[in-house]
Design a protein around this motif. Sequence first.
Motif, PDB file in Angstrom:
ATOM      1  N   GLN A  60       0.818  -1.205   0.000  1.00 36.43           N
ATOM      2  CA  GLN A  60       0.000   0.000   0.000  1.00 36.43           C
ATOM      3  C   GLN A  60       0.861   1.269   0.000  1.00 36.43           C
ATOM      4  O   GLN A  60       0.536   2.257  -0.664  1.00 36.43           O
ATOM      5  N   LYS A  79       1.062   4.221  -2.992  1.00 40.15           N
ATOM      6  CA  LYS A  79       0.732   5.617  -2.700  1.00 40.15           C
ATOM      7  C   LYS A  79       1.918   6.556  -2.874  1.00 40.15           C
ATOM      8  O   LYS A  79       1.787   7.650  -3.439  1.00 40.15           O
ATOM      9  N   SER A  95      -0.837   0.506  -9.836  1.00 34.49           N
ATOM     10  CA  SER A  95      -1.241  -0.100  -8.568  1.00 34.49           C
ATOM     11  C   SER A  95      -1.585  -1.569  -8.732  1.00 34.49           C
ATOM     12  O   SER A  95      -1.298  -2.394  -7.855  1.00 34.49           O
TER      13      SER A  95
END
Length: 346
Positions: free
Chosen positions: A55, A59, A76
């Motif tokens: 994650q 980001k 992603s």
Amino acid sequence: MSQPRNSSDSSHCFVGDAPRIAVLGGGSWATALVKILLDNRVDVRWWMRNSETVQFIRKYHHNPRYLPAATIRMKSSAIGTDLDACLKGVTHVVVAVPSAFLKVALASLPREVFQDKIVISAVKGMIPDENLLIGQYFLRHFDLPDDRFLLIGGPCHAEEAAQEKLSYLTISGRDAARAELLAVALRNRYINVSVSEDTEGTEYAAIMKNIYAVAGGIANGLGYGDNFMAVLVSNAIIELKQFLMSIYPVRRDIKGSAYLGDLLVTAYSQYSRNRTFGTMIGKGYSVRSAQLEMNMVAEGYYAVRCIHEINRIKMCSLPIAETVYRILYEGNPPRDEFQKLSQRLH
């Protein structure tokens, strides 16, 4: 004679379909390889076990635990913790999981999962409980033919590759065309790539240089100087040559970068986790406390036991490797062992 050869075409012009590569592992070497491949506009998927790290990378485009300065810009959907999804549709699989954890990481996969893929080891270690090279492990557990296995060797530290400092890799494999294709995928302005057919030799060399780096670290921790270190490394390459000729006797130039070069960078570099681990042992740390404080895997710790057990059959003279084994696995005092070792070096 099995000699590395430079793969000189610097463009990314692939013969046939361009490779689609999955990288398995979340450590520094996996991170560096992902960066290199992305810089070369290769289609990359990345698998790791830690969902929080996934994650974070999605980001912020950095690995927070390893090589955080390296920029990783990928879709992603191309990074995740689903191993089956990562492997689906790829042509090549780069394995960069520490050897001690590889069996657990791949335990859920069916035996035939790699049959249509090229498997590339970036492990630089052995399967501890079976004393297997990574290529041997994939042959035994996944029926992977020898000609579908490749090895990424050094001399190259992930930290410098990630900083885009000029670095050198050696791709070893029985199938020269497949090795050349991988070389094209990895080569760029800061990565130079050579190709070799000495797969077993370069794989064993990549394993044993970690043992000798641990020895160099122990010497450093004990207060030995550069003069002793030079003799230690000189004797280490003699040991390595003897062992390689015993276990896989082909003509090779032991002074080449995949052998001597990889040994030198691992034995001397500030980035060498094996040298760091050895230094801590030389300074009085227990094996367990050194491992906990480093929070990284020193492959030399596992490798020295594997090589010790293999050499019980081969009976090569490996005084440096055996010294490290007695310190790490028999609990012998490092200073006493190095005093004895110093009498055997020349």
